[in-house]
Design a protein around this motif. Structure first.
Motif, PDB file in Angstrom:
ATOM      1  N   GLN A  32       0.853  -1.189   0.000  1.00 17.75           N
ATOM      2  CA  GLN A  32       0.000   0.000   0.000  1.00 17.75           C
ATOM      3  C   GLN A  32       0.890   1.240   0.000  1.00 17.75           C
ATOM      4  O   GLN A  32       2.057   1.175   0.359  1.00 17.75           O
ATOM      5  CB  GLN A  32      -0.895   0.022   1.250  1.00 17.75           C
ATOM      6  CG  GLN A  32      -1.970  -1.022   1.256  1.00 17.75           C
ATOM      7  CD  GLN A  32      -3.026  -0.754   0.203  1.00 17.75           C
ATOM      8  OE1 GLN A  32      -3.432   0.370  -0.013  1.00 17.75           O
ATOM      9  NE2 GLN A  32      -3.470  -1.800  -0.459  1.00 17.75           N
ATOM     10  N   SER A  33       0.350   2.358  -0.388  1.00 22.25           N
ATOM     11  CA  SER A  33       1.115   3.606  -0.352  1.00 22.25           C
ATOM     12  C   SER A  33       1.546   3.902   1.082  1.00 22.25           C
ATOM     13  O   SER A  33       0.789   3.670   2.021  1.00 22.25           O
ATOM     14  CB  SER A  33       0.262   4.766  -0.863  1.00 22.25           C
ATOM     15  OG  SER A  33      -0.108   4.541  -2.197  1.00 22.25           O
ATOM     16  N   LEU A 130     -12.217   8.849  -6.676  1.00 18.26           N
ATOM     17  CA  LEU A 130     -11.095   7.945  -6.919  1.00 18.26           C
ATOM     18  C   LEU A 130     -11.562   6.713  -7.692  1.00 18.26           C
ATOM     19  O   LEU A 130     -12.678   6.220  -7.465  1.00 18.26           O
ATOM     20  CB  LEU A 130     -10.456   7.520  -5.596  1.00 18.26           C
ATOM     21  CG  LEU A 130      -9.825   8.633  -4.768  1.00 18.26           C
ATOM     22  CD1 LEU A 130      -9.267   8.081  -3.466  1.00 18.26           C
ATOM     23  CD2 LEU A 130      -8.727   9.331  -5.562  1.00 18.26           C
ATOM     24  N   PRO A 131     -10.727   6.171  -8.555  1.00 16.82           N
ATOM     25  CA  PRO A 131     -11.124   4.979  -9.314  1.00 16.82           C
ATOM     26  C   PRO A 131     -11.285   3.735  -8.434  1.00 16.82           C
ATOM     27  O   PRO A 131     -12.004   2.813  -8.790  1.00 16.82           O
ATOM     28  CB  PRO A 131      -9.986   4.798 -10.325  1.00 16.82           C
ATOM     29  CG  PRO A 131      -8.829   5.555  -9.771  1.00 16.82           C
ATOM     30  CD  PRO A 131      -9.405   6.666  -8.930  1.00 16.82           C
ATOM     31  N   THR A 135     -12.389   0.348  -2.464  1.00 18.62           N
ATOM     32  CA  THR A 135     -11.214  -0.156  -1.742  1.00 18.62           C
ATOM     33  C   THR A 135     -10.794   0.837  -0.674  1.00 18.62           C
ATOM     34  O   THR A 135     -10.494   0.454   0.462  1.00 18.62           O
ATOM     35  CB  THR A 135     -10.052  -0.416  -2.724  1.00 18.62           C
ATOM     36  OG1 THR A 135     -10.481  -1.369  -3.693  1.00 18.62           O
ATOM     37  CG2 THR A 135      -8.821  -0.918  -2.009  1.00 18.62           C
ATOM     38  N   VAL A 136     -10.778   2.116  -1.025  1.00 21.76           N
ATOM     39  CA  VAL A 136     -10.416   3.156  -0.057  1.00 21.76           C
ATOM     40  C   VAL A 136     -11.399   3.152   1.113  1.00 21.76           C
ATOM     41  O   VAL A 136     -10.989   3.216   2.273  1.00 21.76           O
ATOM     42  CB  VAL A 136     -10.355   4.547  -0.734  1.00 21.76           C
ATOM     43  CG1 VAL A 136     -10.221   5.663   0.293  1.00 21.76           C
ATOM     44  CG2 VAL A 136      -9.222   4.597  -1.742  1.00 21.76           C
ATOM     45  N   ARG A 137     -12.675   3.047   0.821  1.00 18.57           N
ATOM     46  CA  ARG A 137     -13.692   3.011   1.893  1.00 18.57           C
ATOM     47  C   ARG A 137     -13.478   1.809   2.805  1.00 18.57           C
ATOM     48  O   ARG A 137     -13.539   1.926   4.036  1.00 18.57           O
ATOM     49  CB  ARG A 137     -15.088   2.974   1.286  1.00 18.57           C
ATOM     50  CG  ARG A 137     -15.466   4.237   0.569  1.00 18.57           C
ATOM     51  CD  ARG A 137     -16.776   4.075  -0.178  1.00 18.57           C
ATOM     52  NE  ARG A 137     -16.992   5.225  -1.047  1.00 18.57           N
ATOM     53  CZ  ARG A 137     -17.519   5.158  -2.258  1.00 18.57           C
ATOM     54  NH1 ARG A 137     -17.925   3.994  -2.746  1.00 18.57           N
ATOM     55  NH2 ARG A 137     -17.664   6.248  -2.977  1.00 18.57           N
ATOM     56  N   VAL A 142     -11.420  -0.448   7.990  1.00 14.57           N
ATOM     57  CA  VAL A 142     -10.466  -1.319   8.692  1.00 14.57           C
ATOM     58  C   VAL A 142      -9.541  -0.474   9.567  1.00 14.57           C
ATOM     59  O   VAL A 142      -9.303  -0.804  10.736  1.00 14.57           O
ATOM     60  CB  VAL A 142      -9.671  -2.183   7.695  1.00 14.57           C
ATOM     61  CG1 VAL A 142      -8.553  -2.936   8.405  1.00 14.57           C
ATOM     62  CG2 VAL A 142     -10.601  -3.162   6.974  1.00 14.57           C
ATOM     63  N   ALA A 143      -9.021   0.628   9.023  1.00 19.69           N
ATOM     64  CA  ALA A 143      -8.112   1.481   9.794  1.00 19.69           C
ATOM     65  C   ALA A 143      -8.789   2.034  11.040  1.00 19.69           C
ATOM     66  O   ALA A 143      -8.181   2.096  12.119  1.00 19.69           O
ATOM     67  CB  ALA A 143      -7.587   2.621   8.917  1.00 19.69           C
TER      68      ALA A 143
END
Length: 159
Positions: A32-33, A130-131, A135-137, A142-143
């Motif tokens: 991940q970034s 975002l494309p 996944t970001v959500r 999770v975070a």
């Protein structure tokens, strides 16, 4: 009340540290970034000047100390969440911490990212521009669950 405040500060710091460790694990083990709080620092700097929403924070005027401000803001928000949580649950929860109240707080705090920070950075509501928005959500949820584990775990340690 003073004791409750300091317990809130402690769980907020502990939860934020655990969330940062989680981000490092995702970066090192899963590609991940790496965490980058500079855009958040730039956003907070512009927030102080009355600008909340940007079409792209990358195009906003830079601030010389935005990375430091981003990290400071990240921890300040974590502490704020911890203090608010402490006053919501009270001393009885700190005497016998349970995960569910911490998890509810963790999930509720995702809303600030989805409906204030991400649109403020120019990413859209809940990263909708975002494309890989879903996944970001998911990773946000999770975070913030990890943040909740930090609230709970730190409270368990300091009880």
């Amino acid at each position: 009340m003073f004791d409750l405040f300091w317990r809130g500060v402690a769980v907020g710091i502990g939860a934020t540290i655990l969330m940062d460790i989680w981000a490092i694990v995702l970066w090192r083990l899963f590609g991940q970034s790496a965490p980058n709080w500079a855009p958040v620092g730039r956003w907070f700097w512009h927030l102080g000047r009355g600008k909340v929403f940007h079409s792209s924070i990358a195009e906003a005027e830079p601030y010389a100390h935005e990375l430091a401000l981003g990290w400071l803001s990240h921890y300040a928000v974590g502490v704020l969440y911890g203090v608010v949580f402490a006053f919501l649950v009270g001393m009885s929860w700190f005497a016998a911490p349970t995960f569910i109240p911490a998890w509810i707080m963790g999930i509720v705090t995702v809303g600030a990212g989805w409906f204030l920070l991400q649109p403020g950075l120019g990413l859209g509501w809940a990263a909708s521009k975002l494309p890989n928005a879903n996944t970001v959500r998911f990773l946000n949820l999770v975070a913030h669950t990890v943040f909740a584990l930090g609230l709970y775990g730190t409270a368990f340690i300091i009880r």
